[in-house]
Motif scaffolding. Structure first.
Motif, PDB file in Angstrom:
ATOM      1  N   GLY A 183      87.726  61.270  49.205  1.00 29.96           N
ATOM      2  CA  GLY A 183      86.270  61.407  49.074  1.00 29.96           C
ATOM      3  C   GLY A 183      85.540  60.233  49.713  1.00 29.96           C
ATOM      4  N   SER A 207      83.805  59.985  52.625  1.00 29.85           N
ATOM      5  CA  SER A 207      82.739  60.171  53.616  1.00 29.85           C
ATOM      6  C   SER A 207      81.370  59.815  53.050  1.00 29.85           C
ATOM      7  CB  SER A 207      82.745  61.616  54.132  1.00 29.85           C
ATOM      8  OG  SER A 207      82.506  62.503  53.057  1.00 29.85           O
ATOM      9  N   GLY A 227      83.310  55.919  47.802  1.00 33.69           N
ATOM     10  CA  GLY A 227      84.500  56.051  48.647  1.00 33.69           C
ATOM     11  C   GLY A 227      84.272  55.475  50.037  1.00 33.69           C
ATOM     12  N   THR A 261      87.641  55.847  37.767  1.00 32.40           N
ATOM     13  CA  THR A 261      87.317  56.642  36.574  1.00 32.40           C
ATOM     14  C   THR A 261      85.811  56.568  36.369  1.00 32.40           C
ATOM     15  OG1 THR A 261      87.827  54.801  35.079  1.00 32.40           O
ATOM     16  CG2 THR A 261      89.621  56.331  35.614  1.00 32.40           C
ATOM     17  N   LYS A 264      87.961  62.026  33.147  1.00 34.27           N
ATOM     18  CA  LYS A 264      88.016  60.586  33.419  1.00 34.27           C
ATOM     19  C   LYS A 264      88.850  59.854  32.371  1.00 34.27           C
ATOM     20  CE  LYS A 264      85.513  60.490  37.214  1.00 34.27           C
ATOM     21  NZ  LYS A 264      86.076  60.113  38.512  1.00 34.27           N
TER      22      LYS A 264
HETATM   23  P1  NAD Z   1      79.735  61.104  45.923  1.00 38.29           P
HETATM   24  O1  NAD Z   1      79.326  62.480  45.578  1.00 38.29           O
HETATM   25  O2  NAD Z   1      79.063  60.421  47.048  1.00 38.29           O
HETATM   26  O3  NAD Z   1      81.291  61.014  46.209  1.00 38.29           O
HETATM   27  C1  NAD Z   1      82.246  61.929  45.767  1.00 38.29           C
HETATM   28  C2  NAD Z   1      83.077  62.308  46.964  1.00 38.29           C
HETATM   29  O4  NAD Z   1      84.164  63.136  46.530  1.00 38.29           O
HETATM   30  C3  NAD Z   1      82.266  63.102  48.005  1.00 38.29           C
HETATM   31  O5  NAD Z   1      82.480  62.562  49.287  1.00 38.29           O
HETATM   32  C4  NAD Z   1      82.851  64.499  47.889  1.00 38.29           C
HETATM   33  O6  NAD Z   1      82.821  65.227  49.100  1.00 38.29           O
HETATM   34  C5  NAD Z   1      84.271  64.185  47.476  1.00 38.29           C
HETATM   35  N1  NAD Z   1      84.935  65.330  46.877  1.00 38.29           N
HETATM   36  C6  NAD Z   1      84.442  66.166  45.917  1.00 38.29           C
HETATM   37  N2  NAD Z   1      85.340  67.150  45.677  1.00 38.29           N
HETATM   38  C7  NAD Z   1      86.403  66.916  46.498  1.00 38.29           C
HETATM   39  C8  NAD Z   1      87.634  67.581  46.719  1.00 38.29           C
HETATM   40  N3  NAD Z   1      87.957  68.701  46.052  1.00 38.29           N
HETATM   41  N4  NAD Z   1      88.491  67.058  47.629  1.00 38.29           N
HETATM   42  C9  NAD Z   1      88.182  65.948  48.335  1.00 38.29           C
HETATM   43  N5  NAD Z   1      87.015  65.283  48.167  1.00 38.29           N
HETATM   44  C10 NAD Z   1      86.145  65.763  47.257  1.00 38.29           C
HETATM   45  O7  NAD Z   1      79.583  60.270  44.581  1.00 38.29           O
HETATM   46  P2  NAD Z   1      80.150  58.822  44.169  1.00 38.29           P
HETATM   47  O8  NAD Z   1      79.233  58.315  43.151  1.00 38.29           O
HETATM   48  O9  NAD Z   1      80.429  58.008  45.375  1.00 38.29           O
HETATM   49  O10 NAD Z   1      81.508  59.206  43.429  1.00 38.29           O
HETATM   50  C11 NAD Z   1      82.764  58.630  43.741  1.00 38.29           C
HETATM   51  C12 NAD Z   1      83.599  58.542  42.481  1.00 38.29           C
HETATM   52  O11 NAD Z   1      83.003  57.603  41.588  1.00 38.29           O
HETATM   53  C13 NAD Z   1      83.711  59.852  41.703  1.00 38.29           C
HETATM   54  O12 NAD Z   1      85.036  59.993  41.224  1.00 38.29           O
HETATM   55  C14 NAD Z   1      82.750  59.661  40.554  1.00 38.29           C
HETATM   56  O13 NAD Z   1      83.100  60.402  39.421  1.00 38.29           O
HETATM   57  C15 NAD Z   1      82.921  58.165  40.307  1.00 38.29           C
HETATM   58  N6  NAD Z   1      81.811  57.552  39.570  1.00 38.29           N
HETATM   59  C16 NAD Z   1      80.564  57.458  40.118  1.00 38.29           C
HETATM   60  C17 NAD Z   1      79.558  56.843  39.392  1.00 38.29           C
HETATM   61  C18 NAD Z   1      78.165  56.674  39.928  1.00 38.29           C
HETATM   62  O14 NAD Z   1      77.281  56.220  39.160  1.00 38.29           O
HETATM   63  N7  NAD Z   1      77.886  56.984  41.173  1.00 38.29           N
HETATM   64  C19 NAD Z   1      79.809  56.346  38.113  1.00 38.29           C
HETATM   65  C20 NAD Z   1      81.097  56.466  37.591  1.00 38.29           C
HETATM   66  C21 NAD Z   1      82.089  57.063  38.333  1.00 38.29           C
END
Ligand code: NAD
Length: 267
Positions: free
Chosen positions: A21, A23, A27, A151, A169
């Motif tokens: 993930g 892009s 990530g 997580t 998570k």
């Molecule tokens: P985001 O939506 O930008 O990133 C999530 C990424 O996962 C996207 O690029 C999406 O295309 C990819 N993805 C989704 N389903 C997929 C699949 N089946 N196969 C491959 N890739 C897939 O959001 P983010 O905030 O950058 O999230 C990244 C991680 O951080 C996630 O696991 C999220 O749960 C965790 N997280 C985020 C926050 C926050 O506040 N942003 C807080 C706690 C945890």
């Protein structure tokens, strides 16, 4: 003084990483940070090749190898193909960051099984599939490696409307600790990073509005939302030899969100 910049060194020179993930959001920041510290990085993406190629371009500009690898982490065949490609391009793998994740909101009474399964499949089973493939390569090479699972504070803070996400998570953190235990003698370290509220596309609807931002600040002792780079630098530390004795740990990177902020002023 830009403290972030001064702390970027080449701790990961010659290492080979795969970030799922990657892009967008956290990530993307992790992939770029690992590259700036000297690692070659495979950028997994689900559906946005242009965004993934843009990350790869920045990685190669950092003087290391970058490739974009499409794949749905919840699909075993696609995960196999993704690892085969990354391992053959890089002739091995030293680092996996399980970052891919998603969430949808449903009250518990209305949550369709399909919604429950989708989040569990991607956020938990996807991380299992990737960790297993990565660990097999790391164990077979004899050199070991580092796996970091992203997580969330919601592995311990219950969150109405997100029973599937909280369960996924919490499950991912326990999987992390269990495989850390199983793989310790084979030099594979496994840790979790639990972000608090980080400004990314996943929660833009919250931090993008003044009311949402004000609500978040009430929940965060440092009174600000975090940036993806603030997660990335902790992940880079865990992947590096500076964390050589750290395994089975969970690092909360949350501006104090898990400190029961409502108790700040006594009373
Ligand atoms: P985001 O939506 O930008 O990133 C999530 C990424 O996962 C996207 O690029 C999406 O295309 C990819 N993805 C989704 N389903 C997929 C699949 N089946 N196969 C491959 N890739 C897939 O959001 P983010 O905030 O950058 O999230 C990244 C991680 O951080 C996630 O696991 C999220 O749960 C965790 N997280 C985020 C926050 C926050 O506040 N942003 C807080 C706690 C945890």
């Amino acid at each position: 003084m830009n403290r972030d910049k001064s702390s970027v060194n080449r701790r990961l020179e010659g290492r080979r990483a795969l970030v799922t993930g990657a892009s967008s959001g956290i990530g993307r920041a992790i992939a770029l940070r690992l590259a700036h510290e000297g690692a070659s990085v495979a950028v997994n993406y689900l559906s946005n090749p242009e965004a993934a190629e843009a990350v790869v371009k920045e990685i190669t500009e950092a003087g290391v190898k970058g490739i974009a690898v499409q794949g749905d982490v919840s699909n075993e065949q696609q995960v196999d193909a993704m690892f085969e490609r990354a391992v053959s391009e890089f002739a091995g793998l030293d680092i996996l960051v399980n970052n891919a994740g998603m969430e949808t909101e449903h009250s518990f009474l209305e949550m369709p099984l399909e919604a429950w399964r989708k989040v569990i499949d991607i956020d938990l089973t996807g991380a299992f599939l990737c960790a297993q493939r990565a660990a097999r390569v790391m164990v077979e090479s004899g050199a070991g490696g580092s796996i970091v699972n992203i997580t969330s504070v919601h592995q311990i803070i219950p969150w109405g409307g997100f029973a599937h996400y909280c369960a996924a998570k919490a499950g991912l953190d326990m999987m992390s600790k269990t495989i850390a235990l199983e793989l310790a003698t084979q030099k594979v370290r496994v840790n979790s990073v639990a972000p608090g509220a980080i400004a990314t596309p996943i929660n833009q609807h919250v931090w993008g509005s003044p009311e949402g931002l004000a609500d978040l600040k009430r929940k965060i002792p440092t009174e600000r939302i975090g940036q993806p780079e603030e997660i990335a630098k902790v992940v880079a530390f865990l992947c590096s030899d500076e964390a050589s004795y750290v395994t089975g740990a969970t690092l909360y990177v949350d501006g104090g969100m898990t400190l029961y902020p409502e108790f700040r002023h006594g009373g």
